[in-house]
Scaffold this active site. Sequence first.
Site, PDB file in Angstrom:
ATOM      1  N   GLU A 250      42.820  19.284   1.906  1.00  9.44           N
ATOM      2  CA  GLU A 250      42.504  20.501   1.183  1.00  9.44           C
ATOM      3  C   GLU A 250      41.387  21.304   1.865  1.00  9.44           C
ATOM      4  OE1 GLU A 250      42.135  19.733  -2.943  1.00  9.44           O
ATOM      5  OE2 GLU A 250      41.446  21.756  -3.412  1.00  9.44           O
ATOM      6  N   ASP A 251      40.389  20.611   2.355  1.00  9.80           N
ATOM      7  CA  ASP A 251      39.174  21.308   2.806  1.00  9.80           C
ATOM      8  C   ASP A 251      38.942  21.325   4.315  1.00  9.80           C
ATOM      9  OD1 ASP A 251      38.626  21.811   0.178  1.00  9.80           O
ATOM     10  OD2 ASP A 251      37.319  20.067  -0.080  1.00  9.80           O
TER      11      ASP A 251
END
Length: 577
Positions: free
Chosen positions: A79-80
């Site tokens: 996600e990051d």
Amino acid sequence: MATKEKLLLKLKETLVDYSKEEIDRILKAYEFADIKHQGQKRASGEEFITHPLSVAIILAEMKVDRDMIIAGLLHDVVEDTDSTKQEISNIFGKNVSNLVAGVTKISKLKPLKYNESESETIRKMLVAMTNDIKIIIVKFADKIHNLDTLNFLPSEKRKKIVNETLEIYAPLAGKLGMHFIKDKLEDLSLRWVNPEVYESIKGYFDRTEKDRERTKKLIAQKLSEKLSEIKIPFTIKSRAKHYYSIYNKMKKYTLKIGELFDLYGIRIITDNIQNCYQIFGAVHNLWQPIPGRFKDYIANPKKNGYRSLHTAVIVEKRKVVEIQIRTQEMDEFNEYGVASHWFYKTGEKPNTIELKWLKKLVEVHKQALSPEEYYQVIRDDILKDEIYVFTPKGDSFEMPKGATAIDFAYRIHSEVGHRCIGAKANGIIIPLNRPLQNGVLVEILTSKISYPKQSWLSFVKTANARKKIKSRLAVNEKEEKIKAKKESDEKEISLLKSNKKLKFISKKSASKTKYEVEINGEKNFLYNFAKCCKPVPKEPIVGFISRGRGIIIHKKDCYNLNHIKDFGKRTIEVNWI
Ligand code: MN
């Protein structure tokens, strides 16, 4: 502030029970995540990697399998950072990458409306859970650490997160038998729900720590003297009481922390069931038990699979100690539920675990509900503790705790709900808004001409009843409008014909005046005034429960009452409002 070095050390300590191969692999995942998150910071200013590290520690404390711990370390990588599912799959295998993708999918969803995103996230999560419960466990650990660092969020957002935790996540953990998680989620939420109470409880336990330790030693010593002859092995630990349940007790009885009396908890762990009962016998032999506190959850496990013996005894002068006795295996399962080690080792579902609600969940997913309705159904119908109520025919129905007779009526059938005018529990008329007790026999009184009241919406507990009442009320409103239109048309015509406008209106409105009564203090019953005696306000009155026509209000001295058979049994107190 926890540094990554400190946390890494703690993770290594927590991994003592894992094999060298497993540990190496977990540390490799740590290094991978550390590099990927390099330079990123949390809202607290800490290095980002402290978050996945903390999540991994929580998972390792639960002794979950290697891949889940790895997924905990990698859960924010896709996600990051620039990492992909494929990359993770190549290095750590498909199992890990599926878990990471599952957790990512749960948190990544960001539709337009904020409220929608919450219930959508929960929906995704529960759908994912029915496929692989491991995803949920990693998500829980993520949630626990995020709750622990909420102070860096704006208060509105914090409130939302805490509500969602108490309404959905904690009950869900309870349903899965994961008390370790449930207790943590609730205790962490309490810090924000009521910081004062949280501090007072914490203060109490800090102050009494030495005394509790002393009591524990005393119990351990006396017990081992007693049990040494028959050679029963046991370990004893003082139990950190769950703050949130103490808070609930304080609220219920409006007491301060010092006024509650059984805050001392001891857990005794032994090797087999037979020894649990032996130890239980010894405990009751050594100290005076408190009547009514013994519970045998070994012979009668709770629905989520929880097994233990519970009792409370008086140790020393008036000191009440709550004692739990169980085997190692039970202890692990009670704490971690479906996440427990042996559960995964054996891969079999314990037959004591009641997963009926999981099936209910699957049913809910098939319904077309709006995000708001979905949230309500999950919160009010699926995750609440259940009670059982019985029909006069002896059929049993499972209802969420707090459900009323109206909820029950709608559970039986929509028409029974719509036509409900009153209810009896074990033969006695009960107010429609009162929560039903577990195990009661409920009889719903109906009337063919009755229909739902707006006021029901203020007390029904199930989303099912609420939805049906609303839709029926909407139909009523439509019908009323049509009727009203027709009436006013007719009125118009008759007015034109008679031309006695004023007189007509005054007469009409006078006939509409309705006197109101309450029955057993309740206004929600259907009733009619008897045509024989036509009671008017202030006259003494009495209610008669008719068969099918609701409650008929007579004058107390109405002549006709003398002729009704079993009148005495079917009367009910009514008062003018
Ligand atoms: Mn996270």
